[in-house]
Scaffold this motif. Sequence first.
Motif, PDB file in Angstrom:
ATOM      1  N   ARG A 106       7.309   1.936  -4.261  1.00  0.00           N
ATOM      2  CA  ARG A 106       8.186   0.890  -3.726  1.00  0.00           C
ATOM      3  C   ARG A 106       8.194  -0.348  -4.613  1.00  0.00           C
ATOM      4  O   ARG A 106       8.984  -1.258  -4.418  1.00  0.00           O
ATOM      5  CB  ARG A 106       7.774   0.508  -2.305  1.00  0.00           C
ATOM      6  CG  ARG A 106       7.978   1.624  -1.322  1.00  0.00           C
ATOM      7  CD  ARG A 106       9.434   1.925  -1.205  1.00  0.00           C
ATOM      8  NE  ARG A 106       9.659   3.064  -0.324  1.00  0.00           N
ATOM      9  CZ  ARG A 106      10.763   3.744  -0.295  1.00  0.00           C
ATOM     10  NH1 ARG A 106      11.751   3.433  -1.105  1.00  0.00           N
ATOM     11  NH2 ARG A 106      10.902   4.758   0.501  1.00  0.00           N
ATOM     12  N   SER A 117       5.292   4.302  -0.524  1.00  0.00           N
ATOM     13  CA  SER A 117       5.562   4.859   0.806  1.00  0.00           C
ATOM     14  C   SER A 117       5.214   6.330   0.713  1.00  0.00           C
ATOM     15  O   SER A 117       5.759   7.043  -0.131  1.00  0.00           O
ATOM     16  CB  SER A 117       7.030   4.698   1.191  1.00  0.00           C
ATOM     17  OG  SER A 117       7.334   3.357   1.421  1.00  0.00           O
ATOM     18  N   ILE A 124       1.608   4.946   7.480  1.00  0.00           N
ATOM     19  CA  ILE A 124       2.175   3.625   7.694  1.00  0.00           C
ATOM     20  C   ILE A 124       3.341   3.427   6.737  1.00  0.00           C
ATOM     21  O   ILE A 124       3.558   4.222   5.828  1.00  0.00           O
ATOM     22  CB  ILE A 124       1.100   2.542   7.505  1.00  0.00           C
ATOM     23  CG1 ILE A 124       0.448   2.664   6.123  1.00  0.00           C
ATOM     24  CG2 ILE A 124       0.064   2.625   8.587  1.00  0.00           C
ATOM     25  CD1 ILE A 124      -0.601   1.608   5.845  1.00  0.00           C
ATOM     26  N   GLU A 125       4.098   2.384   6.930  1.00  0.00           N
ATOM     27  CA  GLU A 125       5.307   2.181   6.145  1.00  0.00           C
ATOM     28  C   GLU A 125       5.006   2.072   4.650  1.00  0.00           C
ATOM     29  O   GLU A 125       5.657   2.698   3.835  1.00  0.00           O
ATOM     30  CB  GLU A 125       6.017   0.920   6.616  1.00  0.00           C
ATOM     31  CG  GLU A 125       7.343   0.722   5.941  1.00  0.00           C
ATOM     32  CD  GLU A 125       8.115  -0.435   6.529  1.00  0.00           C
ATOM     33  OE1 GLU A 125       8.738  -1.152   5.756  1.00  0.00           O
ATOM     34  OE2 GLU A 125       8.074  -0.617   7.759  1.00  0.00           O
ATOM     35  N   ARG A 126       4.035   1.259   4.273  1.00  0.00           N
ATOM     36  CA  ARG A 126       3.683   1.090   2.860  1.00  0.00           C
ATOM     37  C   ARG A 126       2.180   1.006   2.713  1.00  0.00           C
ATOM     38  O   ARG A 126       1.485   0.554   3.604  1.00  0.00           O
ATOM     39  CB  ARG A 126       4.311  -0.178   2.289  1.00  0.00           C
ATOM     40  CG  ARG A 126       5.820  -0.103   2.216  1.00  0.00           C
ATOM     41  CD  ARG A 126       6.384  -1.349   1.624  1.00  0.00           C
ATOM     42  NE  ARG A 126       7.841  -1.252   1.620  1.00  0.00           N
ATOM     43  CZ  ARG A 126       8.602  -1.767   0.695  1.00  0.00           C
ATOM     44  NH1 ARG A 126       8.056  -2.431  -0.306  1.00  0.00           N
ATOM     45  NH2 ARG A 126       9.904  -1.639   0.762  1.00  0.00           N
TER      46      ARG A 126
END
Length: 156
Positions: A106, A117, A124-126
């Motif tokens: 990302r 990601s 989790i998202e990032r």
Amino acid sequence: MLLPFLIVGGLGLVLLVISLVLGDILDHFDIGDGAISGTALSVGLVVFGASGALITTTGLDLIWAYVLAIVLGVVAYALSALAVRNLTNSSDGVPASAVGLSGVARSRITTAGGEVSLEGPGEIERRLAYSDEPIGEGSRVTVIEHLGSRVKVIPG
């Protein structure tokens, strides 16, 4: 006659703060094979004190203040104990390893860091990531190491 309610509620508040900061104090004594939670007991005492103090200001007889405060305190204890037990049973304390998962960079990833990601269950998202060689934003990556909250990735 607010004083008994204020004393019990204050004691419950002190025990609750101690339980939240230092952990459940009754766990160390193994009372009832873990059936009694210090945190839940503290919540019950706080609710008993607060509800008793509030009920006495309504003008009801003192006996009703005690009866209602006891009932509300027991209900609060039961709900808190159930919540604590469910939270304790749901956390296994061992984070799932991200090694082998793939994802997308990302941001630019270097030895100093970057973000990815990952594609995997419960991801989790990032995540914070680092790599021995620079990886450009948008590139596919694969996790080769998982260290705490960071992952080490390689291109691919």
